[in-house]
Design an enzyme around this catalytic site. Sequence first.
Site, PDB file in Angstrom:
ATOM      1  N   HIS A   1     -17.321  26.589  -4.879  1.00  0.00           N
ATOM      2  CA  HIS A   1     -18.258  27.265  -5.773  1.00  0.00           C
ATOM      3  C   HIS A   1     -18.402  28.734  -5.391  1.00  0.00           C
ATOM      4  CE1 HIS A   1     -22.577  28.013  -7.226  1.00  0.00           C
ATOM      5  NE2 HIS A   1     -21.759  28.187  -8.244  1.00  0.00           N
TER       6      HIS A   1
ATOM      7  N   HIS B   1     -25.591  25.649  -2.496  1.00  0.00           N
ATOM      8  CA  HIS B   1     -26.199  25.138  -3.728  1.00  0.00           C
ATOM      9  C   HIS B   1     -25.999  23.631  -3.835  1.00  0.00           C
ATOM     10  CE1 HIS B   1     -24.694  29.311  -4.308  1.00  0.00           C
ATOM     11  NE2 HIS B   1     -25.981  29.498  -4.522  1.00  0.00           N
TER      12      HIS B   1
HETATM   13 FE1  FES Z   1     -21.371  25.564  -2.424  1.00  0.00          FE
HETATM   14 FE2  FES Z   1     -22.594  26.998  -4.269  1.00  0.00          FE
HETATM   15  S1  FES Z   1     -21.509  27.705  -2.546  1.00  0.00           S
HETATM   16  S2  FES Z   1     -22.463  24.848  -4.123  1.00  0.00           S
END
Ligand code: FES
Length: 173
Positions: free
Chosen positions: A103, A122
């Site tokens: 992500h 997140h």
């Molecule tokens: Fe891992 Fe956003 S950096 S869920």
Amino acid sequence: MDRCTKLVDVGRRQFLRGGALAAAATATAVALPAAPAKAAALARVDYPSNRLGNVADLKPNEPFDVSYPDENAPGVLLKLGTPVEGGAGPDGDIVGFSTICPHKGFPLNYVAADRTLNCPGHYSRFDCEAGGQQVWGQATQNLPQYALRVDEKGDIYAEGVDELLYGRLSNVL
Ligand code: FES
């Protein structure tokens, strides 16, 4: 004073185009089949073969830190104890993953209780028994899993990755 009608026409066309796109999106959403357990990997990248360790280095359900395809790409080897998707070695239970969240690049932590890699950023979670499938959170791809080979001496080699690695302008060395 004359009114310019061209802007009105442009606005009307944009409105109609937007309506058509919304209708197409709705039709697509309705027609989509249920998601498979794990979608086929979108990218298989063949990096150079690197020795990451030996079977004797691994303890059941304990992460063994590695880097692949280079020192700037942290990852982990796991001996899960039961044969799994993409598992290598005599028991088909050795897997390897990048530990950079796809992500936004936070480092992932292994949770032995449910064999997942978890993101503190997140809260995305990735199932190590299911090829790194995302099971929760914000990421939009599964976790890159290593293509592993174990030779007759028990040496473990990575020879590619099944998803693009986070943060690389080029995923080809
Ligand atoms: Fe891992 Fe956003 S950096 S869920």
